[in-house]
Write an enzyme that holds these catalytic residues in place. Structure first.
Site, PDB file in Angstrom:
ATOM      1  N   ASN A  37       0.821  -1.209   0.000  1.00 45.93           N
ATOM      2  CA  ASN A  37       0.000   0.000   0.000  1.00 45.93           C
ATOM      3  C   ASN A  37       0.860   1.266   0.000  1.00 45.93           C
ATOM      4  O   ASN A  37       1.663   1.494   0.896  1.00 45.93           O
ATOM      5  CB  ASN A  37      -0.899  -0.026   1.234  1.00 45.93           C
ATOM      6  N   HIS A 122     -14.090  -4.439  12.214  1.00 46.14           N
ATOM      7  CA  HIS A 122     -13.682  -3.113  12.659  1.00 46.14           C
ATOM      8  C   HIS A 122     -14.896  -2.254  12.984  1.00 46.14           C
ATOM      9  O   HIS A 122     -15.782  -2.076  12.146  1.00 46.14           O
ATOM     10  CB  HIS A 122     -12.882  -2.410  11.568  1.00 46.14           C
ATOM     11  N   GLU A 238      -3.057  -4.129  20.159  1.00 50.75           N
ATOM     12  CA  GLU A 238      -2.218  -4.307  18.970  1.00 50.75           C
ATOM     13  C   GLU A 238      -1.247  -3.150  18.780  1.00 50.75           C
ATOM     14  O   GLU A 238      -1.608  -1.986  19.006  1.00 50.75           O
ATOM     15  CB  GLU A 238      -3.131  -4.411  17.747  1.00 50.75           C
ATOM     16  N   HIS A 314      -2.677 -10.306   9.618  1.00 52.73           N
ATOM     17  CA  HIS A 314      -3.122  -8.990   9.153  1.00 52.73           C
ATOM     18  C   HIS A 314      -4.018  -9.166   7.932  1.00 52.73           C
ATOM     19  O   HIS A 314      -3.658  -9.846   6.978  1.00 52.73           O
ATOM     20  CB  HIS A 314      -1.880  -8.180   8.782  1.00 52.73           C
ATOM     21  N   ASP A 318      -6.449  -3.561   1.910  1.00 49.51           N
ATOM     22  CA  ASP A 318      -5.384  -3.330   0.932  1.00 49.51           C
ATOM     23  C   ASP A 318      -4.513  -4.559   0.722  1.00 49.51           C
ATOM     24  O   ASP A 318      -3.480  -4.480   0.065  1.00 49.51           O
ATOM     25  CB  ASP A 318      -4.532  -2.113   1.316  1.00 49.51           C
ATOM     26  N   TRP A 404       2.791   6.756  12.372  1.00 46.85           N
ATOM     27  CA  TRP A 404       1.405   6.543  11.953  1.00 46.85           C
ATOM     28  C   TRP A 404       1.066   5.066  12.048  1.00 46.85           C
ATOM     29  O   TRP A 404       1.811   4.238  11.507  1.00 46.85           O
ATOM     30  CB  TRP A 404       1.180   7.004  10.490  1.00 46.85           C
TER      31      TRP A 404
END
Length: 404
Positions: A37, A122, A238, A314, A318, A404
């Site tokens: 990504n 989510h 996490e 994961h 994406d 981030w």
């Protein structure tokens, strides 16, 4: 059997995906996901210009030998571009091998260890009432476990809370320059216990809840947050701190019993050595697509199992359905499965990548189609060209770039 052709397909049915398609002289084809990504074209070039010439004429059944040749033969090892490219080759070769055997991939990995694969969805909201509505929506969709992300008072944009979609990140991707988010660690640390108290008060103690700190805390800050969240009995916390500093997790571990999950940005087993051997985490988070494929991720899970650590692959939007399918086959086969992240895909993405895996009442199954069970609609893929897209960047209140 020999490889006679290989090509890279870059398509953007709402998000950019990089797919490798390998063809053999017996007409069998295999697909691998190479999506990275925000750096998609780097992997596409790596494959097209440097890897594919090495594949033509080779035996597709020699998966381990091919993997080692691509990893060790380049001399410059590891890194996300290299490992995403190797992952695409590895998964495509497993796809071919399983098709040649007439079996779904999980059967070649030892067969099923369970009947179905549990997931988490989510939930997010700019404030607590919106978050609670999002949790209700995920429960209605059948998710047995829910990741909790929410806005922080005083901040304009926070990871995981950008739109009303499952993931909340989609808005941040399809633009020519990175979106800028803001961050205040102290405000977050004050706010997040209130969030989980509200969720527990609304939904009770039995619903498994997860939370992603997204690498934004120092080890001592992470220890504080993990300890503050202990009363709410998280399934996991996490990426509580940047895990490149593996030893930093010792500090977190000694202060909390909150389970810890880490690894979505990791590329090889060497990123995990201290974390696993010292039992500093409870779940490994790497994706098939970014870890070099099925072959090394299966080895990682076997290593983790020796230390009673489970999988938590994961699975954001994406990673293409090709990478997701490979993950589900692994989930079904390994003994130390923990949970699978799953956000689902847009209808257009599923038309570009028709697949055999199913999502029913919060559980995934890879299906019984030979191989990984995913096809590529190349005509439809070609109709949706690559668009420049970036992950967001994050800055503190004074403008300093932050994790981030």
């Amino acid at each position: 059997m020999k490889i006679v052709d290989a090509k890279v397909v870059v398509t953007s049915p709402g998000r950019n995906f990089v797919t490798l398609k390998i063809t053999t002289d017996e007409g069998l084809t295999g697909l691998g996901d190479a999506t990275l990504n925000g750096r998609e074209l780097s992997v596409a070039s790596y494959l097209q210009d440097h890897v594919i010439p090495l594949l033509i004429g080779t035996d597709p059944h020699r998966i381990e030998d091919t993997w080692q040749g691509l990893y060790r033969g380049a001399y410059w090892r590891r890194g996300p571009v290299t490992m995403a490219a190797i992952a695409a080759v590895d998964v495509a070769l497993w796809d071919i091998k399983a098709k040649a055997a007439g079996l779904p991939l999980y059967q070649l990995l030892g067969g099923a260890s369970r009947e179905r694969v549990g997931t988490y969805g989510h939930a997010s909201g700019t404030d607590i009432p919106e978050l609670l509505d999002s949790v209700r929506a995920r429960i209605a969709e059948g998710y047995p476990s829910i990741r909790i992300q929410t806005g922080v008072p005083g901040l304009k944009a926070v990871y995981g809370v950008h739109s009303t979609g499952h993931d909340g990140d989609a808005v941040a991707h399809q633009q020519a320059r990175p979106m800028v988010e803001d961050w205040d660690t102290a405000a977050y640390m004050r706010h997040i216990p209130e969030v989980f108290e509200a969720v527990r008060n609304e939904f009770g103690p039995e619903l498994p809840l997860l939370h992603d700190a997204h690498h934004r805390l120092t080890p001592i800050q992470a220890a504080r947050v993990a300890k503050d969240l202990e009363p709410y009995r998280l399934f996991w916390l996490e990426d509580c701190t940047p895990a490149e500093d593996q030893e930093g997790l010792r500090l977190v571990r000694q202060h909390t019993t909150t389970p810890l999950a880490i690894g979505e940005v990791f590329n090889t087993v060497y990123d995990y050595q201290t974390l696993i051997s010292e039992k500093l985490i409870d779940y490994v988070r790497s994706a098939v697509t970014h870890f070099g494929g099925v072959s090394p991720l299966k080895k990682l899970f076997d290593f983790a199992a020796q230390h009673q650590i489970k999988s938590g692959i994961h699975g954001p939007e994406d990673i293409s359905p090709v990478g997701m399918a490979a993950a589900i086959h692994l989930d079904l086969a390994i003994h130390n499965f923990g949970i699978q992240e799953y956000s689902g895909y847009t209808q257009l993405t599923e038309e570009v990548f028709p697949h055999a895996y199913t999502f029913t009442n919060g559980y995934l199954h890879p299906g019984e189609a030979p191989g990984i069970g995913v096809e590529l609609n190349e005509d439809l893929a070609a109709a949706h060209e690559y668009k420049a897209a970036y992950l967001p960047v994050n800055r503190l209140q004074d403008g300093t770039v932050h994790d981030w």
